[in-house]
Design an enzyme around this catalytic site. Sequence first.
Site, mmCIF file in Angstrom:
data_model
loop_
_atom_site.group_PDB
_atom_site.id
_atom_site.type_symbol
_atom_site.label_atom_id
_atom_site.label_comp_id
_atom_site.label_asym_id
_atom_site.label_seq_id
_atom_site.Cartn_x
_atom_site.Cartn_y
_atom_site.Cartn_z
ATOM 1 C CG ASN A 163 -39.996 -26.931 4.742
ATOM 2 O OD1 ASN A 163 -41.010 -26.975 5.432
ATOM 3 N ND2 ASN A 163 -38.880 -27.555 5.045
ATOM 4 C CG LEU A 164 -38.851 -21.966 2.663
ATOM 5 C CD1 LEU A 164 -37.616 -21.261 2.149
ATOM 6 C CD2 LEU A 164 -39.063 -21.636 4.146
ATOM 7 C CG ASP A 222 -31.595 -30.182 2.195
ATOM 8 O OD1 ASP A 222 -31.552 -31.328 2.680
ATOM 9 O OD2 ASP A 222 -32.672 -29.615 1.917
ATOM 10 C CG LEU A 274 -43.737 -26.096 -11.943
ATOM 11 C CD1 LEU A 274 -42.450 -25.293 -12.083
ATOM 12 C CD2 LEU A 274 -43.795 -27.181 -12.997
ATOM 13 C CE LYS A 321 -38.754 -22.116 -2.812
ATOM 14 N NZ LYS A 321 -37.586 -22.950 -2.615
HETATM 15 N N1 LIG Z 1 -36.838 -24.606 -10.913
HETATM 16 C C1 LIG Z 1 -37.765 -25.552 -10.876
HETATM 17 N N2 LIG Z 1 -38.180 -26.164 -12.005
HETATM 18 C C2 LIG Z 1 -39.114 -27.132 -11.953
HETATM 19 N N3 LIG Z 1 -39.710 -27.542 -10.829
HETATM 20 C C3 LIG Z 1 -39.340 -26.977 -9.679
HETATM 21 C C4 LIG Z 1 -38.360 -25.954 -9.636
HETATM 22 N N4 LIG Z 1 -38.178 -25.572 -8.356
HETATM 23 C C5 LIG Z 1 -39.001 -26.329 -7.636
HETATM 24 N N5 LIG Z 1 -39.714 -27.175 -8.410
HETATM 25 C C6 LIG Z 1 -40.730 -28.128 -7.970
HETATM 26 O O1 LIG Z 1 -41.450 -27.538 -6.919
HETATM 27 C C7 LIG Z 1 -41.350 -28.336 -5.732
HETATM 28 C C8 LIG Z 1 -41.216 -27.393 -4.546
HETATM 29 O O2 LIG Z 1 -39.951 -26.774 -4.637
HETATM 30 P P1 LIG Z 1 -39.317 -25.974 -3.446
HETATM 31 O O3 LIG Z 1 -37.959 -25.586 -3.853
HETATM 32 O O4 LIG Z 1 -40.251 -24.928 -2.986
HETATM 33 O O5 LIG Z 1 -39.328 -26.960 -2.284
HETATM 34 P P2 LIG Z 1 -38.636 -28.320 -2.055
HETATM 35 O O6 LIG Z 1 -37.696 -28.637 -3.170
HETATM 36 O O7 LIG Z 1 -39.706 -29.324 -1.781
HETATM 37 O O8 LIG Z 1 -37.747 -27.994 -0.829
HETATM 38 P P3 LIG Z 1 -38.018 -27.773 0.676
HETATM 39 O O9 LIG Z 1 -39.433 -27.960 0.999
HETATM 40 O O10 LIG Z 1 -37.164 -28.850 1.249
HETATM 41 O O11 LIG Z 1 -37.528 -26.384 0.882
HETATM 42 C C9 LIG Z 1 -40.147 -29.220 -5.927
HETATM 43 O O12 LIG Z 1 -40.289 -30.430 -5.262
HETATM 44 C C10 LIG Z 1 -40.101 -29.389 -7.423
HETATM 45 O O13 LIG Z 1 -40.935 -30.492 -7.773
#
Ligand SMILES: Nc1ncnc2c1ncn2[C@@H]1O[C@H](COP(=O)(O)OP(=O)(O)OP(=O)(O)O)[C@@H](O)[C@H]1O
Length: 490
Positions: free
Chosen positions: A113-114, A228, A109, A133
């Site tokens: 960052n993590l 954030d 998806l 995740k």
């Molecule tokens: N619960 C979810 N349902 C659908 N897509 C998701 C979900 N969680 C994350 N994503 C997708 O995965 C991507 C990565 O999510 P993640 O939370 O790891 O990092 P992020 O939102 O980019 O935050 P950061 O890098 O700032 O920690 C998001 O940009 C989103 O597109």
Amino acid sequence: MADVGETLNFQGVMEEETYFPDTDLDLSFTSTTTDRTFPSSSARSSLARSSLTLSFNESRLSCSTITVNNITPLYHRKWDPRWSAIKAATNLSSDGNIHLRHLKLIRHLGTGNLGRVFLCHLRDCENATFALKVIDRETLSSKKLSHVQMEAEILSMLDHPFLPTLYARIEASHYTCLLIDFCPNGDLHSLLRKQPGNRFPLAAVRFFAAEVLVALEYLHALGIIYRDLKPENILLREDGHIMLSDFDLCFKADVVPTCKFLRRKSRNSKRNCFNGGCFGPVAGSVEEVLPEFVAEPVTAFSRSCVGTHEYLAPELVSGSGHGNGVDWWAFGVFVYELLYGTTPFKGGSKENTLRNIASSRKMRFPDAAEVEEARIAEAKDLIEKLLVKDPRRRLGCTKGAQDIKQHPFFDGIKWPLIRHYKPPEVVGGVARKRGHVGHVKRRRWSWKGLDCLMIRNRNKGSLSYRLLRSNINANNYYDYVQNNKPRKNA
Ligand SMILES: Nc1ncnc2c1ncn2[C@@H]1O[C@H](COP(=O)(O)OP(=O)(O)OP(=O)(O)O)[C@@H](O)[C@H]1O
């Protein structure tokens, strides 16, 4: 069994289109990707879209340790079929726990960052879809590991319709996997970009802002400062309601809830009927007695400077320490962005944006004749009260969300019923069948980031050069800007 794990390949732009057939997942991951850090959003985006291989390798299983959270259904989701499916899977599991082998990954998806996020479902129940995740702890610095810890800890505390439910936390080898709600409708930032003029209609702004406000109120009541807030971190559930995501930058503080009864003159007894929540004033009364419940971490204090630069509060920019007020400031920026399609302090560069935030000049609204007039005055007033540079005078900082809920912009909203409101119909707001992929996000900003920015730009007249040369601590940017009276804002 030697290396029998099937390999999932997520190749470049194909990742959105490819459905990966049955894979025999097992308990340890072998990741062959190298994207450890994301220096810029474009670099990060290209990495996120580059080839990713995940193998589930049974031969490594013997040396991997697996621990799983025991799962207790959360109250508001007690009847959710996902919980029943999880329960059924754990009943069948030999040790009563959910393991990775119970999950079938469907597709990638997005990458954050993590770690990476995958769409998955329970092997025995295709309808029970989740987002998984996956965080490879071995690749993370100790600072990022503490963010992982924070995110997992916060997720485990949440039980709210506008926040993710943590169904399971799976520790497999050096991977931490968090099983949360899947949001198939993308994020608010992408949706905003699809709107004419990149602006939501006012009714939609009110809806999204009200839901975010309720989510922040809940977090604050738990003593969690979110830090954030931005449209990218607001995902849209299947039913169009919001889900706040990304809790790694949060900080936790103590909160002592108080409840007082306030007498006040009714402005309009009918209209305000629900402003006091479930215990709102009786319609028709001239004087109202309102219970005022305040659960706001007013004494929270942190010095770490985190967030996304366009959303940083002045006290974050100045490095002088901050508390709950940073979320209410960000909430003001958020409402502004939904309304005008841009953020209020955005400059030509990050530096200029920070300078605009720190400057004592009053924020201006763009001349947007297209923005409908009804309620626009209330919206502007709300934004102005939230974007007060001094956190002590900022709306929300002393009494929390209650003060903001009572602002005329939200008049008429029946707060206790908000999760049953019909989400607004906006352009591109239709559910996509197969979820979404990651997109280019405004990256979070840190002081380290600013240092790099400054070292790159050593033009003698530039603010960055003067900052580098000045004796003023880089953390004290606010003072610096005040003292050096920048000639113009971007
Ligand atoms: N619960 C979810 N349902 C659908 N897509 C998701 C979900 N969680 C994350 N994503 C997708 O995965 C991507 C990565 O999510 P993640 O939370 O790891 O990092 P992020 O939102 O980019 O935050 P950061 O890098 O700032 O920690 C998001 O940009 C989103 O597109």
